[in-house]
Scaffold this motif. Sequence first.
Motif, PDB file in Angstrom:
ATOM      1  N   MET A 137      13.055  40.738 -81.714  1.00 27.38           N
ATOM      2  CA  MET A 137      14.418  41.254 -81.829  1.00 27.38           C
ATOM      3  C   MET A 137      15.077  41.243 -80.460  1.00 27.38           C
ATOM      4  N   GLN A 138      16.309  40.780 -80.385  1.00 33.12           N
ATOM      5  CA  GLN A 138      17.011  40.664 -79.108  1.00 33.12           C
ATOM      6  C   GLN A 138      17.566  42.006 -78.664  1.00 33.12           C
ATOM      7  N   ASP A 139      17.537  42.255 -77.371  1.00 27.91           N
ATOM      8  CA  ASP A 139      18.092  43.493 -76.849  1.00 27.91           C
ATOM      9  C   ASP A 139      19.603  43.516 -76.997  1.00 27.91           C
ATOM     10  N   VAL A 140      20.137  44.705 -77.265  1.00 33.67           N
ATOM     11  CA  VAL A 140      21.583  44.911 -77.307  1.00 33.67           C
ATOM     12  C   VAL A 140      21.987  45.527 -75.981  1.00 33.67           C
ATOM     13  N   TYR A 141      23.001  44.982 -75.344  1.00 35.34           N
ATOM     14  CA  TYR A 141      23.435  45.493 -74.056  1.00 35.34           C
ATOM     15  C   TYR A 141      24.943  45.315 -73.915  1.00 35.34           C
ATOM     16  N   GLU A 142      25.515  46.079 -72.992  1.00 38.68           N
ATOM     17  CA  GLU A 142      26.937  45.974 -72.674  1.00 38.68           C
ATOM     18  C   GLU A 142      27.089  45.764 -71.179  1.00 38.68           C
ATOM     19  N   ILE A 143      27.961  44.858 -70.779  1.00 42.78           N
ATOM     20  CA  ILE A 143      28.216  44.588 -69.366  1.00 42.78           C
ATOM     21  C   ILE A 143      29.591  45.142 -68.994  1.00 42.78           C
ATOM     22  N   GLU A 144      29.637  45.945 -67.928  1.00 38.03           N
ATOM     23  CA  GLU A 144      30.893  46.546 -67.477  1.00 38.03           C
ATOM     24  C   GLU A 144      31.055  46.321 -65.976  1.00 38.03           C
ATOM     25  N   PRO A 145      32.290  46.182 -65.488  1.00 44.37           N
ATOM     26  CA  PRO A 145      32.495  46.021 -64.038  1.00 44.37           C
ATOM     27  C   PRO A 145      32.270  47.328 -63.291  1.00 44.37           C
ATOM     28  N   LEU A 146      31.798  47.225 -62.071  1.00 42.29           N
ATOM     29  CA  LEU A 146      31.640  48.378 -61.177  1.00 42.29           C
ATOM     30  C   LEU A 146      32.209  47.970 -59.825  1.00 42.29           C
ATOM     31  N   GLY A 147      33.515  48.139 -59.659  1.00 45.55           N
ATOM     32  CA  GLY A 147      34.169  47.677 -58.444  1.00 45.55           C
ATOM     33  C   GLY A 147      34.241  46.161 -58.431  1.00 45.55           C
ATOM     34  N   GLU A 148      34.321  45.590 -57.223  1.00 42.45           N
ATOM     35  CA  GLU A 148      34.476  44.146 -57.078  1.00 42.45           C
ATOM     36  C   GLU A 148      33.185  43.418 -56.726  1.00 42.45           C
ATOM     37  N   CYS A 149      32.101  44.194 -56.532  1.00 39.64           N
ATOM     38  CA  CYS A 149      30.854  43.565 -56.078  1.00 39.64           C
ATOM     39  C   CYS A 149      29.655  43.931 -56.936  1.00 39.64           C
ATOM     40  N   ALA A 150      29.881  44.493 -58.117  1.00 33.52           N
ATOM     41  CA  ALA A 150      28.757  44.897 -58.955  1.00 33.52           C
ATOM     42  C   ALA A 150      29.191  45.009 -60.412  1.00 33.52           C
ATOM     43  N   VAL A 151      28.213  44.876 -61.294  1.00 33.72           N
ATOM     44  CA  VAL A 151      28.416  45.129 -62.717  1.00 33.72           C
ATOM     45  C   VAL A 151      27.275  46.009 -63.206  1.00 33.72           C
ATOM     46  N   ILE A 152      27.520  46.720 -64.312  1.00 33.81           N
ATOM     47  CA  ILE A 152      26.493  47.550 -64.942  1.00 33.81           C
ATOM     48  C   ILE A 152      26.142  46.951 -66.291  1.00 33.81           C
ATOM     49  N   ILE A 153      24.841  46.790 -66.532  1.00 34.77           N
ATOM     50  CA  ILE A 153      24.360  46.378 -67.850  1.00 34.77           C
ATOM     51  C   ILE A 153      23.795  47.622 -68.521  1.00 34.77           C
ATOM     52  N   ARG A 154      24.478  48.125 -69.536  1.00 31.05           N
ATOM     53  CA  ARG A 154      24.054  49.351 -70.223  1.00 31.05           C
ATOM     54  C   ARG A 154      23.145  48.994 -71.398  1.00 31.05           C
ATOM     55  N   LEU A 155      22.008  49.702 -71.470  1.00 30.75           N
ATOM     56  CA  LEU A 155      21.008  49.415 -72.495  1.00 30.75           C
ATOM     57  C   LEU A 155      20.781  50.572 -73.448  1.00 30.75           C
ATOM     58  N   GLY A 156      21.457  51.696 -73.232  1.00 24.63           N
ATOM     59  CA  GLY A 156      21.290  52.846 -74.110  1.00 24.63           C
ATOM     60  C   GLY A 156      22.057  54.033 -73.594  1.00 24.63           C
ATOM     61  N   GLU A 157      22.010  55.126 -74.365  1.00 26.15           N
ATOM     62  CA  GLU A 157      22.743  56.340 -74.000  1.00 26.15           C
ATOM     63  C   GLU A 157      21.827  57.544 -73.866  1.00 26.15           C
ATOM     64  N   ARG A 158      20.517  57.302 -73.946  1.00 29.38           N
ATOM     65  CA  ARG A 158      19.600  58.432 -73.891  1.00 29.38           C
ATOM     66  C   ARG A 158      18.491  58.156 -72.876  1.00 29.38           C
ATOM     67  N   ILE A 159      17.792  59.232 -72.500  1.00 36.31           N
ATOM     68  CA  ILE A 159      16.680  59.113 -71.573  1.00 36.31           C
ATOM     69  C   ILE A 159      15.381  59.168 -72.374  1.00 36.31           C
ATOM     70  N   ASP A 160      14.727  58.039 -72.522  1.00 36.08           N
ATOM     71  CA  ASP A 160      13.411  58.019 -73.162  1.00 36.08           C
ATOM     72  C   ASP A 160      12.631  56.805 -72.680  1.00 36.08           C
ATOM     73  N   GLU A 161      11.358  56.757 -73.046  1.00 35.29           N
ATOM     74  CA  GLU A 161      10.479  55.719 -72.511  1.00 35.29           C
ATOM     75  C   GLU A 161      10.860  54.328 -72.994  1.00 35.29           C
ATOM     76  N   TYR A 162      11.373  54.216 -74.226  1.00 32.91           N
ATOM     77  CA  TYR A 162      11.710  52.894 -74.732  1.00 32.91           C
ATOM     78  C   TYR A 162      12.911  52.307 -73.996  1.00 32.91           C
ATOM     79  N   VAL A 163      13.959  53.128 -73.795  1.00 30.53           N
ATOM     80  CA  VAL A 163      15.128  52.651 -73.052  1.00 30.53           C
ATOM     81  C   VAL A 163      14.714  52.300 -71.621  1.00 30.53           C
TER      82      VAL A 163
END
Length: 254
Positions: free
Chosen positions: A1-27
């Motif tokens: 199964m392919q991972d689901v992720y979201e890419i967002e800009p962080l200023g002009e020199c970085a991006v964030i790849i978000r993989l979840g909204e919770r703190i757990d071992e799988y994320v």
Amino acid sequence: MQDVYEIEPLGECAVIIRLGERIDEYVHYKVMRMSEHLEQHPFAGWIEAVPSYAAVTIHYDPFAVYKSRRAAEKQHLTIYETISKRLDYILQNSLSNENFDSHQASIKAALPVIVPVCYGGEYGPDLPFVAKHCGLTENEVIKLHAETDYLVYMIGFVPGFPYLGGMPEQLATPRRAEPRLQIPAGSVGIAGGQTGIYPYATPGGWQLIGRSPVKLFDAAKEPPSYLQAGIKLRFEPITPEQYAAIAAETVGAS
């Protein structure tokens, strides 16, 4: 199964790849695996990947990215859109969740890094407050805190500061109403459902329950951080005399 992720800009020199909204071992497993995969497949302009609880931040050189773009990209894409497209290409169909069980097994089998801590007294001035807040004795707080194997989720706040997962829920305690202007290096604290160790003397609002003589960050070493994301950690109670002896050895070795 392919991972689901979201890419967002962080200023002009970085991006964030978000993989979840919770703190757990799988994320966290997905964060570390994706960070390692991206480190192994860098693009032109790549600087580094920085993992956190549920995301990976990608730092890049926008000028290097600009110079490396093809003619079609220059006509139709911004630098951020170019980065997003490259990351999608690197990540698409390249990761699966099949190895999570074996990853968990390897984590459980790994020996924890032992961090000695002198609890209470001048080393842990907030231990009485934490005990009262949790409805426990001070010895019960120490026992619960020290008998747990923690997972280092990330290093942040200041270089070498480990954010640890797995603290018993019974020990959850709110931050101090008034942060201290300076917390001694090595202080072990609790804030909400988290516990961590201050590598430097810095301001902070966590409830201090002990202190470790271990030096958590040394810029002269490689890697400079004593702890790394993804490892297990366990605290070991020591006496003030043991603290002094270990601290003297640490100073002598530096």
